[in-house]
Structure formats: structure tokens, C-alpha cells
Design an enzyme around this catalytic site. Structure first.
Site, mmCIF file in Angstrom:
data_model
loop_
_atom_site.group_PDB
_atom_site.id
_atom_site.type_symbol
_atom_site.label_atom_id
_atom_site.label_comp_id
_atom_site.label_asym_id
_atom_site.label_seq_id
_atom_site.Cartn_x
_atom_site.Cartn_y
_atom_site.Cartn_z
ATOM 1 N N SER A 1 19.523 35.030 81.016
ATOM 2 C CA SER A 1 19.045 33.610 81.193
ATOM 3 C C SER A 1 20.139 32.593 81.134
ATOM 4 O O SER A 1 19.852 31.541 81.842
ATOM 5 C CB SER A 1 18.151 33.456 80.105
ATOM 6 O OG SER A 1 18.654 33.684 78.708
ATOM 7 N N HIS B 1 13.150 37.266 82.851
ATOM 8 C CA HIS B 1 13.501 36.180 83.900
ATOM 9 C C HIS B 1 13.813 37.041 85.447
ATOM 10 O O HIS B 1 14.267 36.036 86.381
ATOM 11 C CB HIS B 1 15.112 35.658 83.654
ATOM 12 C CG HIS B 1 14.857 34.570 82.538
ATOM 13 N ND1 HIS B 1 14.777 33.168 82.806
ATOM 14 C CD2 HIS B 1 14.864 34.623 80.982
ATOM 15 C CE1 HIS B 1 14.572 32.566 81.586
ATOM 16 N NE2 HIS B 1 14.881 33.160 80.567
ATOM 17 N N LYS C 1 6.999 32.771 81.860
ATOM 18 C CA LYS C 1 7.866 32.260 83.028
ATOM 19 C C LYS C 1 7.475 31.921 84.099
ATOM 20 O O LYS C 1 6.641 31.091 84.534
ATOM 21 C CB LYS C 1 9.264 32.859 82.448
ATOM 22 C CG LYS C 1 9.694 32.785 81.143
ATOM 23 C CD LYS C 1 11.115 33.276 81.130
ATOM 24 C CE LYS C 1 11.742 33.021 79.674
ATOM 25 N NZ LYS C 1 11.109 33.415 78.524
#
Length: 397
Positions: free
Chosen positions: A187, A215, A245
Site C-alpha cells: 500500500s 489494495h 477500499k
């Protein structure tokens, strides 16, 4: 407050401020979209600090799904999953997650962080060893510690070192089980784990494979993540992810074989002892996953915007490390300069937070930009102009 505690807090925070390591927490006063307002200021900010990769956190279709779920199911699940907190919206979410990830089953949790606290310790114990990439996320580190297994760090994405450590651990005869664990996308730097090589080493030394794809989901593999990107669904035992996310909601999940998911339902403590995610979150996340399975539109737009911003920053002379994903760090180095750079961007209308120790190593400060599918090219052009102005002003470029 006791004198001892007061002294500790005062001295420790003063030290962090002097080193440029004190993080000021801002209040976002609008929805967390591509343009936000912060701390009561009238000036709008181009937002490069959220993980809302696909813009789904503010998507009208997800809002409608959440509202409908509240009407039908209420605002809370009412119990832990093992008593009577498993609502139909939870099983629907898990069915869609399994189909999305290409696995037999999936289990949802209250956050991505809790996934790592839950899954690692449910399978690994003091008789085992975990081979962990040295740049793995804090939640992985804490999950490994909780398991009480021996933690053997290998150099970041160094496959020779991983093979060396795996061979030594296997050859020692000390361990009942050995796991290799890695982020799918790292990340802070935006680089991708070398999953094909990891899978090969795992096969050679009989390692359990564990990938945290927080991610990578929504960003790689046509949205299905890093494991799908490499076509390794049958080679990775644990696929971990977050719903907060690219999915745009809140919560987390583990996807894998049905027997693994059944075991986690029996032994993972956050599943057993914490109330299930709210129905609205489950329904909205399900809607997001269905949208990603139906269309590549947001996925394609994300990469278009990310490449546009990266190309622009590169042409200006900013250093971005080894990013292979939309995560776009501008490497500064010195912590105080990094904080100053971030503040100047803010003053000019670009919200990109400074990332410093302990999130990254000392001397590796950077401003991390997270372009999304919701940004327009006009917003990106405006941001690039600000980066050029502030970068030259501070002699960074």
C-alpha cells in the site's frame, strides 16, 4: 490523569512533533469523493488521500441498496454470527464474494484488519512458523504475533531470500505447519507481490499460502484482485480482502476452500465474539461486487486516470519509486519536508497526506496520491499544476 501518564504523553507527543512525525487528523466535511472540504474551510480540495479507488463509496446504486437493506433488516445485525446474527444479506454477500474471487466459499468480518487477526491465529500456533514479507501491513504483523507462531521475515519481494528461509524452516524439522504471507499490492509503494514465484516456492516446501489483497481487489485482475491477475486461484489457500477500499463500504472477508471457511466459522474469534457487519454494509458491498462482475467500466477508468496522473508527475520530475498500480507516491525523504510539502499542497487545493514513520521507514517520507475512477482529467490537470508550483518552490523538482 496520573502524573506518570501525563508525563509520558506530554514528552512523547512533543518528541513526535519535533521529528515531524505527529499526524494531525483532519475532519472531512463532505462525502469522501474526488472533491472534498476539510476542517471547516471554504476552499475545496482535490482529494488524493482516500482508498475509494472506483468511486463506489458515493455511488447512488450502493446508496439505494443500503437504504433498502435498512428498511428490510434494520441498522444492526443484532447478534454475533454464531447465535442469530447471520442474516440473509450476509450469506448473499459471501456467496457473491466466493464467485467474485473464484473460490468455493467466503466468510465476512467487520474489517480487513480483523480478517488478519482472525484468520492467521485460527490456523497457526506456537508449533508453526510464518514467512512474512518485511513490508507487510501492520494488520498482518499483528495477526502473526497473535498466533504465537515463529515469525521469519524475508526481504521485500526477494524470492531468493524467501526460498532460503523456506528451505531452512522446512529442513529444521521444528514446525508442524509453515505459512508464507504477503500483501498482494503493497500500500505504501504500490508494487505487486511476486505471486507466481511465491506459489512455486510454496509448492516446493509445502507452505500454506496467504495473500492480503486489500489494495488489489478492484484494481487488478479485471477487479477480482492480484490472485486472479496471475490466475492462481487454485494455488493460494487464503485470499484476504477488505470491503472498505475499492468496494467502497466497510468490512472484510476471507475467501478459500469450503473446509477453510467452515474452520474459520468455528475458531476465528472476531467471527465468534463480535457482532456481524450491519445489513446496509452487507447489501451495499454485494451491490458493488455485482457491478464489478458485470462491467469493467470503472476498472478501466481507474487505470486511465492513474496512468494520466503518473505520466504527468513523472514529466515534472517527481520520483515515484516502483509503483505498478494506481498508488502514486511522490518520494520526498525527510519527514519535516514531507509534512511541509503536504501542507503547501493543501494550501493550493490538493489534499494529499504526508506518509511518514512508523507507516514507512524513517527517511522514506512521501506524499501518497490515490487517483480514482471518479476524478476527471480536468481535476488531474489542476492538481498537476499545483504539484509543479509547490515542487519548484521547495526545490523538490
Amino acid at each position: 490523569m496520573s502524573k506518570v501518564l501525563h508525563s509520558f504523553l506530554t514528552e512523547s507527543m512533543a518528541e513526535l512533533r519535533s521529528q515531524g512525525l505527529y499526524n494531525e487528523i483532519d475532519t472531512v466535511e463532505t462525502a469522501n469523493g474526488p472533491i472534498i472540504k476539510v476542517n471547516g474551510q471554504e476552499q475545496e480540495q482535490i482529494n488524493f488521500s482516500s482508498n475509494n479507488y472506483l468511486g463506489l463509496a458515493t455511488d447512488q446504486r450502493l446508496k439505494a441498496a443500503a437504504v433498502e437493506a435498512i428498511r428490510n433488516w434494520g441498522v444492526g445485525a443484532g447478534a454475533v454470527r454464531t447465535i442469530n446474527g447471520t442474516l440473509k444479506v450476509h450469506t448473499q454477500l459471501e456467496e457473491r464474494l466466493a464467485a467474485f474471487k473464484g473460490t468455493e466459499a467466503a466468510i465476512s468480518y467487520q474489517s480487513g484488519f480483523k480478517c488478519n487477526m482472525a484468520a492467521i491465529s485460527a490456523v497457526m500456533d506456537k508449533n508453526d512458523a510464518i514467512l512474512s514479507d518485511e513490508l507487510n501491513h501492520a494488520s498482518i504483523i499483528d495477526g502473526c504475533r497473535l498466533s504465537r507462531a515463529d515469525i521469519i521475515r524475508f526481504k521485500h519481494s526477494d524470492m531468493d531470500d524467501l526460498r532460503k528461509q523456506a528451505k531452512a524452516a522446512k529442513g529444521s524439522g521444528r514446525y508442524r505447519k509453515i505459512m508464507v504471507i504477503t500483501d498482494g499490492v503493497f500500500s505504501m509503494d504500490g508494487d505487486i507481490a511476486k505471486l507466481p514465484e511465491i506459489a512455486e516456492i510454496a509448492e516446493d516446501y509445502e507452505l500454506i499460502t496467504y495473500v492480503d489483497d486489500a489494495h488489489g481487489t478492484g484494481v487488478l485482475g479485471n477487479g477480482a484482485g492480484t490472485v486472479k491477475h496471475f490466475g492462481l486461484q487454485d494455488k493460494v489457500d487464503f485470499q484476504i480482502g477488505t470491503l472498505s477500499k475499492a468496494i467502497g463500504v466497510a468490512g472484510g472477508y476471507v475467501a478459500g476452500k469450503k473446509s477453510l471457511v467452515d474452520w474459520l466459522k468455528l475458531r476465528s474469534r472476531p467471527f465468534l465474539f463480535s457482532t456481524a457487519i450491519p445489513p446496509a454494509d452487507a447489501a451495499a458491498a454485494t451491490k458493488a461486487i455485482e457491478l464489478l462482475m458485470e462491467s469493467r467500466e470503472l476498472y478501466v477508468r481507474l487505470w486511465e486516470r492513474a496512468n494520466y496522473l503518473k505520466d504527468g508527475l513523472q514529466q515534472l520530475g517527481f520520483q515515484m519509486g516502483n509503483s505498478e498500480t494506481p498508488i502514486t507516491p511522490c518520494m520526498i525523504g525527510d519527514e519535516t519536508m514531507t509534512q511541509t510539502f503536504s501542507r503547501r499542497l493543501f494550501e493550493e487545493g490538493v489534499y494529499a497526506k504526508a506518509i511518514v514513520f512508523p507507516t514507512v521507514p524513517k527517511g522514506a517520507g512521501r506524499v501518497r496520491n490515490m487517483p480514482t475512477a471518479a476524478h476527471t482529467k480536468e481535476m488531474l490537470d489542476q492538481a498537476l499544476a499545483v504539484y509543479e508550483k509547490v515542487g519548484k518552490e521547495m526545490a523538490i523538482i
